[in-house]
Enzyme design. Structure first.
Site, PDB file in Angstrom:
ATOM      1  CB  ILE A 228      23.625  47.006   3.710  1.00  0.00           C
ATOM      2  CG1 ILE A 228      22.385  47.012   4.613  1.00  0.00           C
ATOM      3  CG2 ILE A 228      24.856  46.540   4.496  1.00  0.00           C
ATOM      4  CD1 ILE A 228      22.039  45.640   5.197  1.00  0.00           C
ATOM      5  N   PRO A 229      25.915  49.448   2.280  1.00  0.00           N
ATOM      6  CG  PRO A 229      27.128  51.329   2.972  1.00  0.00           C
ATOM      7  CD  PRO A 229      26.004  50.421   3.379  1.00  0.00           C
ATOM      8  CB  CYS A 230      28.525  45.372   0.152  1.00  0.00           C
ATOM      9  SG  CYS A 230      27.345  45.168  -1.194  1.00  0.00           S
ATOM     10  CG  HIS A 231      28.503  50.577  -3.178  1.00  0.00           C
ATOM     11  ND1 HIS A 231      27.362  50.475  -2.409  1.00  0.00           N
ATOM     12  CD2 HIS A 231      28.787  51.908  -3.244  1.00  0.00           C
ATOM     13  CE1 HIS A 231      26.967  51.679  -2.032  1.00  0.00           C
ATOM     14  NE2 HIS A 231      27.821  52.564  -2.522  1.00  0.00           N
ATOM     15  NE  ARG A 232      28.862  54.394   0.553  1.00  0.00           N
ATOM     16  CZ  ARG A 232      27.870  54.825   1.307  1.00  0.00           C
ATOM     17  NH1 ARG A 232      27.912  54.653   2.612  1.00  0.00           N
ATOM     18  NH2 ARG A 232      26.828  55.417   0.753  1.00  0.00           N
TER      19      ARG A 232
END
Length: 304
Positions: A247-251
């Protein structure tokens, strides 16, 4: 030759910090290799093995200006992509993620009657703790800046009444699917088992629609879930993401192009973003926007 992915990433992260600190002097590959205590050829091999790209290409894109340009070039595309839900080329499609939310009853029971297997493993971004239920991956967190013990304690706090079982072999299979080797095709059938409030689930669902190689902002996410005035609450939900990377919270960046917060450190976040962008050379120009669908047509979490 046997490699240690945790040691490899530690060297890579040290190199990234050096590049940031010395950006004005434009250090060479030899300078970076010397800083991490390796020969230039050794560092070249290590970096290419780790990332699938040459260090020279990475260094060319390791700038704050890149992040600002991503915000500008991706904004219109992402407004449409987020609105279109999972119809676009998102990570959910790349890995064919099957995401299920726990039922309200399960949420209230806090894991009572559930057995969670967990293990610590090396990844391209350092050591991580991964945990699984019979329905899929329920937790993925990097070790550092917190300790292994603190990481495990946080997992147990999230599922207070569950039974926990260490399982290195079983969780290794999930890690291999979550982090395919550079250049390898993603393996389909990776399932997630997500626990959160309705608001958090809305935010995490929106994150799943942000494609590889692109970024978004807290404000864009808020608008995508029809909560334009709730950017701060969206930021809190992003920070509570229990399954990092997938779940790409780094984006998610600030509207200024600044990295913003990341629970596992800004160096790791910057490396993730740059690698994703460089692995998608087609994103050097902005593609046509996908068709927009209303918020009502976005796919909902399935309940286990």
């Amino acid at each position: 030759m046997t490699t240690d992915p945790i040691l490899d990433y530690a060297r890579i992260e040290r190199a990234i910090r050096f590049l940031d600190a010395q950006r004005a002097s434009q250090p060479t590959l030899a300078d970076v290799a010397r800083h991490v205590g390796l020969s230039e050829s050794h560092f070249q091999r290590l970096f290419t093995r780790w990332s699938g790209i040459s260090p020279k290409r990475f260094i060319q894109h390791q700038t704050a200006e890149l992040l600002k340009s991503l915000i500008q070039s991706d904004k219109s595309v992402l407004e449409a992509s987020l609105a279109a839900g999972l119809s676009g080329p998102s990570r959910a499609h790349d890995l064919i993620l099957n995401a299920e939310a726990v039922t309200p009853g399960d949420l209230a029971r806090a894991g009572d009657g559930l057995t969670i297997a967990y293990g610590f493993h090396g990844t391209p971004f350092g050591e991580c703790l991964i945990a699984t239920t019979p329905n899929g991956i329920c937790h993925l967190a990097f070790v550092g800046p917190v300790s292994s013990a603190a990481s495990l304690a946080a997992l147990k706090q999230d599922w207070q009444r569950a039974t926990f079982r260490p399982d290195q072999q079983g969780t290794r299979h999930a890690i291999a699917r979550a982090f395919p080797a550079p250049g390898a095709r993603a393996v389909p059938g990776l399932s997630l088992h997500v626990k959160g409030t309705n608001f958090q689930l809305k935010v995490w669902r929106a994150l799943l629609t942000v494609p590889d190689g692109r970024v978004t902002t807290y404000g864009t996410l808020a608008a995508a879930i029809d909560e334009s005035a709730a950017s701060r609450a969206v930021g809190n939900a992003v920070g509570r993401n229990p399954i990092s990377w997938l779940i790409p919270c780094h984006r998610v960046l600030r509207s200024t192009g600044a990295l913003g917060g990341y629970a596992w450190g800004p160096d790791r976040k910057r490396v993730m973003l740059t690698l994703e962008r460089l692995h998608h050379p087609e994103l050097t120009t902005v593609p046509a926007m996908p068709p927009v669908r209303s918020a009502a047509t976005r796919p909902a979490w399935r309940h286990a």
